[in-house]
Design an enzyme around this catalytic site. Sequence first.
Site, mmCIF file in Angstrom:
data_model
loop_
_atom_site.group_PDB
_atom_site.id
_atom_site.type_symbol
_atom_site.label_atom_id
_atom_site.label_comp_id
_atom_site.label_asym_id
_atom_site.label_seq_id
_atom_site.Cartn_x
_atom_site.Cartn_y
_atom_site.Cartn_z
ATOM 1 N N CYS A 108 9.942 32.462 56.745
ATOM 2 C CA CYS A 108 9.009 31.291 57.172
ATOM 3 C C CYS A 108 10.601 30.151 57.880
ATOM 4 O O CYS A 108 10.641 30.828 57.284
ATOM 5 C CB CYS A 108 7.722 30.611 55.928
ATOM 6 N N GLU B 103 10.419 37.077 61.413
ATOM 7 C CA GLU B 103 9.704 37.306 61.315
ATOM 8 C C GLU B 103 8.539 37.433 62.321
ATOM 9 O O GLU B 103 8.355 36.067 62.572
ATOM 10 C CB GLU B 103 9.432 37.174 59.643
#
Length: 521
Positions: free
Chosen positions: A377, A411
Amino acid sequence: MTKMADPSSSVEIVEGCRLPVLRKNQEHEDEWPLAEILSVKEVSSRKLYYVHYIDFNKRLDEWVTGDRLDMKKLQFPKKEAKTPTKNGLSGSRPSSPEREVKRKVEAVPLATQVSPATPVPSLPGSAEASQASVFPAARETNSNFKTREDHEQLSLLTTNGTARRLIPSQPGRKRKANCGGADEMIKVLQYNNPQSASVFLPPPEDSQDSSDGIPTAPRMTGSLVSDRSHDDIVTRMKNIECIELGRHRLKPWYFSPYPQELTTLPILYLCEFCLKYLKSLKCLQRHLTKCNLRHPPGNEIYRKGTISFFEIDGRKNKTYSQNLCLLAKCFLDHKTLYYDTDPFLFYVMTEYDSKGFHIVGYFSKEKESTEDYNVACILTLPPYQRRGYGKLLIEFSYELSKVEGKTGTPEKPLSDLGLLSYRSYWSQTILEILMDLKPDNGERPQITINEISEITSVKKEDVISTLQYLNLINYYKGQYILTLSEDIVDGHERAMQKRHLRIDPKCLHFTPKDWSKRGKW
């Protein structure tokens, strides 16, 4: 001005209804976009409606009063068709997110099914196998967000955001990768300024990595990717009205699973150093007399000027890490929140003044990643956005990868603003290398994709997708050529002049750990 019917009339608005709703656009003009009613509540004998504007980002969802609804164009939710159940009795088949997604995918042409965050496969490769993923075509899905800030940030994406047509390979023409049609390639060579620099790009030998985003083996560690199949009416609605963090008041964009009793408060107070959440200003003041922290817990691994980075272990500082995830979820829609923070490291960027180290943003990463992810994140808090801190976080994540001797990639999926920041960073980083290349014995300089990847620690798929995105790479007479036009060079130089914040590797004091050799994190 459209005249609206009285919402308190005999027609009852229920959840799932759609109708135009009055809102202000970025020019502060009235507009009536179609919206869906997600919830209805009554406050002081007055009905309020929580609306989601169709084709707008969820961060614009809001509670509105009845006088902003155009009742003349009210659409009631469609009933689900009756389908036989296993025991032969008729029943209503509930609509599921998976079925809805499947329907949409079947209706979308092949060229538009590629996620904008999906890397382009490495070159060379089979033309037939790579047609569906060579073109990052579905960029226009991110261009529907209408606030002024979003409009400005998305301008980079929408200028070249139209989907390109897939051109089938022609028999008798040997091409190692479908980098565009023949006509398209010739035009690029013809219309580029002959004064511009060209770089020959020999194809790498070992660039057959899969880029479809599907792991080849089960995940052995944590992930923060949100499983959209679990979305429900509760998580689709913002539940926190306002957050006070230090000297800033933040208006959350999305749902975050704070305790239920705190969601009814007009303001949620957070300690800006330990991120503990409190229900009132008095509670916060009492807490500050006992809180000894003036910086995030963990080790300070970077400091230059007023900017510092702290490395926080999700196992050793579990409470802080969980509070950080709760705060971040208010501004991240594509990620979920796990209370098990043990598999993650958190890197918090702060700004220093006489009162302490104030959080600006952060990124998290897995201690062990099977897919070479160097970011799980990443978030810059809204008060610090559009000031260069996002690129600084990204640059820092790649500096860590350089020290670790690895290439990395964020990601997926990236948020709309995250995708823009990464595209911009990758573009500037790669162009910086290409423009610094010197001719060798009077010949045009040569470089491989592997070499660019090793220098920058950017994964090969991201390098190729960026070259494709910038329309720099062409296949000509058996080799790949990168042509840097004067427009590209001028645009890059202007962008670099505005980029004042940079990471200084000399100020980084970081020793990577081999987490695979540790029995327990």
